[in-house]
Design an enzyme around this catalytic site. Structure first.
Site, mmCIF file in Angstrom:
data_model
loop_
_atom_site.group_PDB
_atom_site.id
_atom_site.type_symbol
_atom_site.label_atom_id
_atom_site.label_comp_id
_atom_site.label_asym_id
_atom_site.label_seq_id
_atom_site.Cartn_x
_atom_site.Cartn_y
_atom_site.Cartn_z
ATOM 1 N N GLY A 19 0.823 -1.168 -0.018
ATOM 2 C CA GLY A 19 0.161 0.005 -0.138
ATOM 3 C C GLY A 19 0.828 0.980 0.026
ATOM 4 C CE LYS A 50 -2.250 5.867 -0.974
ATOM 5 N NZ LYS A 50 -2.661 4.758 0.096
ATOM 6 C CG ASP A 126 -5.408 6.258 1.824
ATOM 7 O OD1 ASP A 126 -6.029 5.645 1.055
ATOM 8 O OD2 ASP A 126 -4.219 5.893 1.747
ATOM 9 C CG ASP A 127 -2.658 10.045 1.720
ATOM 10 O OD1 ASP A 127 -3.077 10.121 2.857
ATOM 11 O OD2 ASP A 127 -1.768 9.341 1.528
ATOM 12 C CG ASN A 235 1.571 3.817 7.230
ATOM 13 O OD1 ASN A 235 1.587 3.036 6.451
ATOM 14 N ND2 ASN A 235 0.697 4.530 7.359
ATOM 15 C CG ASN A 268 2.048 0.584 3.535
ATOM 16 O OD1 ASN A 268 2.134 -0.213 2.529
ATOM 17 N ND2 ASN A 268 2.257 1.755 3.516
HETATM 18 C C1 GDL Z 1 0.122 7.032 4.213
HETATM 19 C C2 GDL Z 1 -0.600 6.349 3.256
HETATM 20 C C3 GDL Z 1 0.496 5.094 2.857
HETATM 21 C C4 GDL Z 1 1.774 5.523 2.689
HETATM 22 C C5 GDL Z 1 2.080 5.903 4.298
HETATM 23 C C6 GDL Z 1 3.599 6.132 4.370
HETATM 24 C C7 GDL Z 1 -2.030 5.358 4.774
HETATM 25 C C8 GDL Z 1 -3.391 4.950 5.171
HETATM 26 N N1 GDL Z 1 -1.972 5.907 3.597
HETATM 27 O O1 GDL Z 1 -0.556 7.995 4.577
HETATM 28 O O2 GDL Z 1 -0.029 4.748 1.507
HETATM 29 O O3 GDL Z 1 2.534 4.337 2.304
HETATM 30 O O4 GDL Z 1 1.278 6.974 4.486
HETATM 31 O O5 GDL Z 1 4.104 7.062 3.579
HETATM 32 O O6 GDL Z 1 -1.322 5.162 5.545
#
Ligand code: GDL
Length: 476
Positions: A19, A50, A126-127, A235, A268
């Site tokens: 992700g 992404k 998100d984002d 993350n 992630n």
């Molecule tokens: C984020 C992004 C993710 C990204 C991470 C670290 C989420 C829900 N979305 O905000 O795709 O990899 O930061 O940069 O975490």
């Protein structure tokens, strides 16, 4: 498609999210990831790169037959290893929530995956731009209502085919900080909690996007607002936001009792698939630990032993001590490993005082820096070339810094007032480039604030040049 299917995992969803921002994994990398997941007992692989353009920016565009074949193989590779496959779309960059055309297109896209037998899906918001278009405002009271409506519609539609399909949702505010700053509009999560079907799982990254700690106590408020236990999108080891680093430290900062308050943990990771063995081994250890206490460092040392086996060099062997020091240099976003911290402390004693003035013996610093530099030299000779490729940039940079420090130590030992310079670390080629120059303009303090660099010559490393205008005339 089987009329009746069973999830591998009946309760917690634990596994890996692809992700991150950046190049999606290759087929071979995904197979390696799934092999590791299988051996570690991680039960869910979540497809959400992404920068698979058709997953996010160009979500309306159908996958081509060859792209679909790749996804079919991937799903099959998951199934054959007992790993559940979840597929996500992220239409929020430009979707109109009131448009039935957009909704139909979204369904069509999910349908491409349904035709492959995929049963578990996600909607990630998100984002994305924060707010409703004029059109959508006429239909929905707020952002959260639009999102709940969309997620519920998709969820019901997906469930109409498979009564046990999973549906996961990522809200626009997905951490405490975003919630506190009212991203997505005031009351977003409360409205979502009220309106979203209770069977939809909601992602949460903790207090921050990159959370060094996530505790059960801190989750209580969010659990109340969402009216469900959150599903952790973790993350901790993601490195897409800083390509100069990677993280191989242990899964940590999450007490064991957190497991009772969540729907699961999807991790992630580092963009470089091969750099995730220690994060996932320690994550699996964390998830499977039965006792009451969790010792991340002990888990790390165990996992590093396994990773060490892959660091066979075609030149001189890398010692375990050197390997550990190397790993400690790429530990966690907000924490160096013990050995790396020790090296940094020793280096500070040498280089932040007039040389010799504090009576400090630089012996330990020299020993650690030499060990690290030598390890970096050997990483170049790794038998596993894909591993070398994944490490190359960071390894190079670390070696250059160690070379410089050791060289400067030598100069200071000859003459404590010696000017520090090196023929191999020259302006422009060393720590060069616009980004580095721009970074020198604002220096960040430990608490996050920035200070302006008021000495203009300090940030100019290249001689001034005259810029050529595109019509050939010279501009100042
Ligand atoms: C984020 C992004 C993710 C990204 C991470 C670290 C989420 C829900 N979305 O905000 O795709 O990899 O930061 O940069 O975490």
């Amino acid at each position: 498609m089987p009329a009746c299917f069973e999830h591998t995992s009946s309760a917690m969803l634990n596994g890996v999210i692809e992700g991150f921002y950046g190049p999606p994994w290759t087929d071979a990398e995904r197979i390696q990831v799934l092999d590791w997941m299988q051996s570690l007992g991680l039960n869910t692989y979540f497809y959400a790169p992404k920068d698979d353009l058709k997953q996010r920016l160009l979500w309306r565009e159908p996958y081509t037959p060859s792209e679909l074949a790749m996804l079919a193989d991937l799903r099959q590779a998951c199934l054959s290893r007992g790993v559940d496959f979840v597929f996500a779309l992220s239409p929020g960059l430009d979707m109109s929530y009131a448009s039935s055309v957009d909704l139909d297109q979204l369904k069509e896209k999910y349908n491409q995956l349904r035709s492959l037998g995929v049963v578990d899906f996600a909607l990630l918001l998100d984002d994305i731009p924060d707010g409703l278009s004029a059109n959508d405002q006429a239909r929905f009271a707020d952002f959260a209502s639009a999102h709940s409506h969309l997620a519920n519609s998709l969820y019901r539609w997906i469930r109409s085919e498979h009564a046990r399909s999973r549906f996961l949702f990522c809200p626009t505010p997905y951490c405490d900080r975003m919630h506190r700053s009212h991203l997505g509009g005031k009351g977003y999560l409360e409205i979502l909690g009220r309106q979203l079907d209770p069977n939809i799982d909601v992602f949460w990254t903790g207090p921050e996007i990159i959370s060094s700690e996530i505790t059960l106590e801190e989750l209580a408020a969010i659990t109340r607002l969402l009216r469900r236990k959150p599903l952790i999108w973790d993350n901790l080891h993601a490195n897409d936001y800083d390509g100069r680093r990677f993280f191989c430290g242990p899964y940590s900062g999450r007490p064991l009792d957190l497991r009772q308050g969540i729907r699961g943990i999807l991790h992630n990771p580092n963009n470089e698939a091969l750099l995730n063995l220690v994060p996932w081994t320690t994550l699996a250890d964390y998830l499977q630990t039965q006792g009451e206490s969790w010792d991340p460092r002990a888990s790390y040392l165990k996992a590093m032993r396994q990773w060490y086996a892959q660091f066979e060099s075609s030149g001189n062997p890398i010692s375990w001590e050197a390997f550990l020091l190397f790993g400690d240099c790429f530990y966690l976003p907000q924490q160096h490993g013990d050995q790396a911290q020790c090296l940094l402390d020793e280096a500070s004693k040498v280089f932040t005082h007039p040389f010799g003035s504090n009576g400090h013996d630089p012996g330990l610093f020299r020993a650690l820096a030499t060990r690290l530099r030598d390890a970096c030299r050997e990483v170049v000779h790794l038998k596993q070339r894909p591993l070398f490729n994944a490490l190359y940039r960071r390894n190079w940079e670390l070696r250059e810094e160690m070379d410089l420090l050791l060289h400067c130590l030598g100069l200071l030992e000859q003459n404590p007032l010696s000017p520090l310079c090196s023929d191999y670390h020259l302006p422009g080629t060393y720590r060069g480039g616009l980004v580095r120059d721009v970074q020198r303009l604002l220096t960040q303090g430990e608490r996050g604030g920035f200070e302006m660099q008021t000495n203009p010559s300090a940030h100019r490393v290249n001689r001034p040049v005259s810029l050529k205008a595109t019509d050939g005339r010279s501009k100042e």
